[in-house]
Enzyme design. Structure first.
Site, short mmCIF file in Angstrom:
data_model
loop_
_atom_site.label_atom_id
_atom_site.label_comp_id
_atom_site.label_asym_id
_atom_site.label_seq_id
_atom_site.Cartn_x
_atom_site.Cartn_y
_atom_site.Cartn_z
N GLY A 41 0.81 -1.21 0.00
CA GLY A 41 0.00 0.00 0.00
C GLY A 41 0.84 1.25 0.00
N GLY A 63 -0.49 4.41 0.39
CA GLY A 63 -1.27 5.50 0.93
C GLY A 63 -0.49 6.25 1.99
N SER A 64 -1.21 6.90 2.90
CA SER A 64 -0.55 7.69 3.94
C SER A 64 0.41 6.85 4.77
CB SER A 64 -1.61 8.32 4.86
OG SER A 64 -2.51 9.09 4.13
N CYS A 112 -11.83 8.43 9.72
CA CYS A 112 -12.13 9.77 10.21
C CYS A 112 -13.59 9.92 10.61
CB CYS A 112 -11.76 10.83 9.17
SG CYS A 112 -11.81 12.50 9.87
N CYS A 162 -8.68 14.29 15.62
CA CYS A 162 -9.76 14.61 14.70
C CYS A 162 -9.96 16.12 14.71
CB CYS A 162 -11.04 13.90 15.10
SG CYS A 162 -12.38 14.14 13.91
#
Length: 446
Positions: A36, A38-39, A196, A375
């Site tokens: 992966g 991604g981030s 999220c 968040c």
């Protein structure tokens, strides 16, 4: 991730003969294989390489390889900004190949099967790739089909249905929000795990503020329909958000899970905790779809019964001793914390330290992840409530000693979300040089 293809991409024009050699090589075993890009994947790939170099035991270029067939990499937190009219979605997408430095190899294929007993994986093209250590950072699956009628409604420009949870649909959110002049605006959140978990209400707060500032507030009724039992998982922030909801006149129904959409008749059907259903009329419907583990991980030897990669919540190493060379982070992992990019910034250095220690000494280090996540809750234009917490849903606030209680909404935090975090993501985090609450300073573990 997109369908696999048989190529190794050249990451940048400045990557010269070194990786051109890899592109034509038949090398099938690597020191570190990351699943992966991604981030989590890009961050940890760079941090691992940098950690070995800092220890005076540098890896060779190409010893760390990342497997991912996607054409693009997305800064997904930016999709909320797009939905709020704060920027074009193209600002939050870059060609994946452009993000690899010369020393990290990229194989543009996806994984089909894991064979942890032989420290290998098979790609969707049938290629076998072996590793000394494996890091799984594959993300999660967004189940658009989990809500009847949702894919069709999203594809219909006139349906009034939109979602910030994909690159393809996030700009439709702003179109629908800005075009609405009167009626019922419903914002949903599913029961269960999503990435999220604050985002479904962030876009609601931004829409509310847009309507207030443009003189439409009295003509639009806003409701938050959530499958969860409260506004937020952490009581401190949940209480503050619920008080804000009441103050602003926003309706709410808890434990109401969206199960189907009739876009032609503008009706949304919700299932309640007792199993009964209720229909709600909408003019605008923003949907956060259900999510879950990826199909190629579920049911494998490395997954827990729910389908997440089964890792120790402190060390991020696989819980099975026989799979001690496997680590995971981010959305695909079993870590009992909120699935956010902020969580990855704290997970990556712990994983890196422990992977380095295992490869160097055979044992994990003293590095432990405490569940930190964050968040940034947009509550309007120019204001934001910065929720930070750790395992046990216990607040762990970075700025409380300097600025006071972080349930207070601040313009400074708004600019963190809008300006600082995207810059830090593209310019520091993906290069392995951003470490969450400690910023550009790599944590020291003793």
């Amino acid at each position: 991730m997109l369908p696999a293809c048989r190529r190794v991409t050249a990451p940048r024009a400045r990557q010269t003969l070194a990786l051109a050699r890899y592109a034509s090589s038949t090398q099938e075993k690597f020191r570190v294989l990351v699943i992966g890009a991604g981030s989590g994947g890009l961050t940890v790939a760079n941090q691992i390489y940098n950690r070995f170099k800092a220890a005076g035991k540098p890896l060779n270029a190409g010893d760390v390889v990342v497997l991912d067939a996607a054409d693009y990499h997305y800064y997904q937190p930016g999709w909320t900004l797009v939905g709020a009219g704060l920027g074009p979605k193209t600002d939050f997408r870059r060609p994946l190949a452009s993000l690899f430095p010369p020393h990290i190899m990229h194989i543009a294929e996806n994984v089909k099967s894991f064979y942890p007993e032989t420290s290998s994986v098979m790609t969707t093209s049938g290629r076998t790739i072996s590793y000394d250590s494996l890091v799984v950072a594959a993300g999660l699956k967004t189940n658009w089909d989990g809500i009847a009628g949702l894919p069709q409604a999203l594809a219909d420009p006139s349906s009034g249905v939109s979602s910030i949870y994909s690159y393809d649909t996030c700009d439709k959110v702003w179109h629908d929000v800005d075009a609405l002049r009167s009626g019922n605006a419903i914002f949903t959140q599913p029961a269960g795990v999503i990435k999220c978990a604050g985002a479904p209400q962030k876009i609601m707060w931004m829409a509310w503020d847009r309507y207030q500032k443009s003189g439409r507030g009295n003509n639009i009724k806003i409701d938050f329909m959530t499958g969860m039992p409260s506004m937020f998982s952490v009581k401190k922030y949940s209480d503050a958000l619920n008080a804000l909801r009441i103050e602003r006149g926003i309706g709410a129904e808890f434990q109401h899970n969206l199960v189907s959409i009739d876009a032609a008749n503008r009706k949304a059907t919700f299932k309640k905790a007792d199993g009964s259903t209720v229909d709600r009329d909408f003019t605008l419907l923003h949907v956060a779809p259900p999510m879950g583990p990826l199909d190629f991980i579920k049911g494998t030897a490395i997954a827990d019964p729910a389908g997440w990669v089964d890792i120790d919540q402190a060390t991020l190493r696989h819980v099975k001793p026989e799979f001690g060379n496997i680590f995971a982070l981010g959305d695909c992992s079993s870590l009992p914390t909120s699935k956010t990019a902020a969580a990855i910034t704290s997970q990556a250095p712990v994983l890196t330290e422990n992977l380095f220690s295992v490869m160097d000494t055979g044992k994990v280090s003293s590095a432990k992840y405490d569940g930190y996540t964050s968040c940034p809750l947009l509550t309007g234009y120019g204001e934001l409530m910065l929720a930070e917490f750790k395992y046990g849903l216990e607040p762990k606030e970075s700025f409380a000693n300097y600025l006071g209680d972080q349930t207070k909404r601040r313009r400074l935090f708004y600019h963190f979300k809008k300006d600082l975090f995207p810059w830090a993501y593209w310019n520091r985090m993906l290069d392995g040089k951003w470490f969450g609450p400690s910023g550009p300073f790599r944590p020291k573990f003793v």
